[in-house]
Scaffold this motif. Structure first.
Motif, PDB file in Angstrom:
ATOM      1  N   ASN A   1       0.812  -1.215   0.000  1.00 49.49           N
ATOM      2  CA  ASN A   1       0.000   0.000   0.000  1.00 49.49           C
ATOM      3  C   ASN A   1       0.846   1.265   0.000  1.00 49.49           C
ATOM      4  OD1 ASN A   1      -2.316  -1.544   0.032  1.00 49.49           O
ATOM      5  ND2 ASN A   1      -2.526  -1.494   2.269  1.00 49.49           N
ATOM      6  N   TRP A   2       2.055   1.169   0.539  1.00 45.83           N
ATOM      7  CA  TRP A   2       2.907   2.351   0.585  1.00 45.83           C
ATOM      8  C   TRP A   2       3.392   2.761  -0.793  1.00 45.83           C
ATOM      9  CZ3 TRP A   2       4.112   6.405   3.213  1.00 45.83           C
ATOM     10  CH2 TRP A   2       3.773   6.457   4.556  1.00 45.83           C
TER      11      TRP A   2
ATOM     12  N   ASP B   1       1.654   2.882  -3.692  1.00 44.47           N
ATOM     13  CA  ASP B   1       0.555   3.190  -4.609  1.00 44.47           C
ATOM     14  C   ASP B   1       1.002   4.298  -5.556  1.00 44.47           C
ATOM     15  OD1 ASP B   1      -2.339   3.357  -5.465  1.00 44.47           O
ATOM     16  OD2 ASP B   1      -2.014   5.386  -4.690  1.00 44.47           O
ATOM     17  N   THR B   2       0.920   4.045  -6.848  1.00 49.13           N
ATOM     18  CA  THR B   2       1.441   4.977  -7.853  1.00 49.13           C
ATOM     19  C   THR B   2       0.780   6.341  -7.776  1.00 49.13           C
ATOM     20  OG1 THR B   2       2.071   3.207  -9.369  1.00 49.13           O
ATOM     21  CG2 THR B   2       1.688   5.380 -10.330  1.00 49.13           C
ATOM     22  N   GLN B   3      -0.525   6.377  -7.608  1.00 44.66           N
ATOM     23  CA  GLN B   3      -1.222   7.653  -7.583  1.00 44.66           C
ATOM     24  C   GLN B   3      -0.809   8.490  -6.377  1.00 44.66           C
ATOM     25  OE1 GLN B   3      -3.241   8.842 -10.148  1.00 44.66           O
ATOM     26  NE2 GLN B   3      -2.866  10.736  -9.005  1.00 44.66           N
ATOM     27  N   THR B   4      -0.606   7.845  -5.244  1.00 50.73           N
ATOM     28  CA  THR B   4      -0.167   8.562  -4.054  1.00 50.73           C
ATOM     29  C   THR B   4       1.198   9.210  -4.288  1.00 50.73           C
ATOM     30  OG1 THR B   4      -1.393   7.056  -2.614  1.00 50.73           O
ATOM     31  CG2 THR B   4       0.387   8.323  -1.608  1.00 50.73           C
TER      32      THR B   4
ATOM     33  N   ALA C   1       6.528   3.370  -8.825  1.00 46.19           N
ATOM     34  CA  ALA C   1       6.488   2.371  -7.761  1.00 46.19           C
ATOM     35  C   ALA C   1       7.732   1.486  -7.755  1.00 46.19           C
ATOM     36  CB  ALA C   1       5.213   1.538  -7.863  1.00 46.19           C
TER      37      ALA C   1
END
Length: 385
Positions: free
Chosen positions: A15-16, A18-21, A371
């Motif tokens: 979860n760390w 995540d491309t969009q984040t 990522a």
């Protein structure tokens, strides 16, 4: 002796990464324009970066800018500072002038995200920060301390940050540089040294029509100098000499009294550097009554692939394979802050994002690289010992 933790250690939640984040974080940095010669803008981004470290287990040191450049920021992990650790080098300045974001606004088209400095190198600087954040979030600590230095003047040769980089580099066991990847994601394990020189020529002015015999043309002597400099190019050896600026004279009917040139030198080794710096500084006039004065130096030493650097690369290559991509190394003619550390500390460069168009009106990163490249930095933090 180099030691590396096993590649199956310290796995972290996907979860760390995540491309969009990650892309959203890069966008915030890109939308603050940071030309090197606009220190107030660079400092504005430095303040944001500092604020984004406040909730992490780090200490922050801000070095006030001098000589028209912005501040530098040093973030040190609260652990591992009693022994040589990992130094991460990133610069936040860009070559694009203020207002360029109107011509190149942040936007995403397919696998490309555009914006001034997004590839060189805000994307790389951000993913290194994001990887540190991910490391801190999982409750573990890396075997070595981490120091991330953000500088403000790399695009003009790092005149105000070089001493800081060299000092921190000599204290470190490894140096990771977040300059962009090359040619489809290649890592950088060698760079040419860079020299910059100025040529000043003084002649004798005269009326070009009525008293040409009294004159001694500085421009004509500049032509001799340019031919001598261009004749030093040796592509087989990887040596390039470029006269990028040349000017002289005042009017067409006046024998020019003064002429001037700026010269760029690129050399692959220290031996080449010694030879060609000497040749350039030793240029003399071929014309009686005309003087040639050359000033300058090697402002970035060659970054040669050392045994320690090769071992660091092989470790990164194994981590990349674990993550799911192939890491290939290359040598490039462009300089970076890694040139200042490679001679004495294992250095790996080009760890930033993949993309193309550095310094252009179409500069872009490849979203698909975010990522995997962030994961690679994270795994380097976790496994270097």
């Amino acid at each position: 002796m180099m030691q590396f933790e096993g590649t199956d250690a310290f796995m972290t939640s996907a979860n760390w990464f995540d491309t969009q984040t990650i892309l959203d974080g890069i966008r915030r940095w890109v939308e603050i324009e940071t030309p090197t010669d606009t220190p107030e803008q660079v400092n504005r981004l430095m303040s944001l970066v500092a604020e984004q470290h406040r909730d992490l287990p780090v200490t922050l040191e801000r070095v006030a800018g001098i000589d028209g450049c912005g501040d530098h920021l040093i973030a040190r992990s609260t652990w591992g500072q009693d022994q040589p650790g990992i130094l991460v080098l990133s610069h936040l300045d860009t070559v694009h002038p203020m207002g360029f974001i109107e011509r190149l606004p942040f936007k995403v088209e397919g696998d490309s995200a555009f914006g001034p400095g997004i590839y060189d190198m805000k994307g790389g600087a951000y993913i290194a920060h994001h990887a540190l954040r991910a490391l801190c979030a999982d409750g573990n600590r890396s075997p070595l301390g981490i120091t991330h230095v953000f500088t403000s003047d790399e695009e003009i040769g790092s005149p105000t940050s070089r001493a800081l980089i060299e000092k921190e580099g000599r204290k470190a066991k490894y140096v990771l540089v977040t300059e962009p990847a090359r040619e489809g994601g290649k890592i950088v394990t060698g760079r040419k040294g860079v020299g910059r020189f100025r040529v000043f020529i003084k002649g004798v002015p005269a009326h070009a029509g009525t008293r040409p015999q009294d004159g001694r043309s500085a421009v004509r002597e500049l032509a001799n100098v340019i031919l001598a400099l261009e004749g030093m190019n040796d592509l087989n050896r990887g040596v390039t000499v470029n006269v990028g600026v040349a000017r002289g004279g005042t009017r067409p009917n006046v024998t020019p009294e003064e002429a001037y040139a700026e010269v760029d030198l690129r050399v692959p080794s220290f031996a080449d550097a010694e030879e060609f710096v000497g040749k350039i500084l030793g240029l003399t006039s071929k014309t009686e009554g005309v003087t040639v004065t050359v000033t300058g130096e090697l402002n970035r030493p060659p970054y040669e692939k050392s045994n320690a650097g090769a071992s660091l690369y092989e470790h990164a290559k194994a981590l990349a394979t674990e993550i799911g991509f192939e890491l290939i190394d290359t040598h490039t003619g462009g300089g970076s802050d890694g040139n200042f550390t490679a001679a004495h500390t294992a250095t790996l460069d080009g760890l930033g994002v993949d993309g193309k168009g550095a310094h252009t009106h179409y500069e872009q990163l490849y979203v698909s690289s975010l990522a995997p490249r962030a994961r690679l930095l994270h795994r380097l933090y976790q496994t270097l010992r």
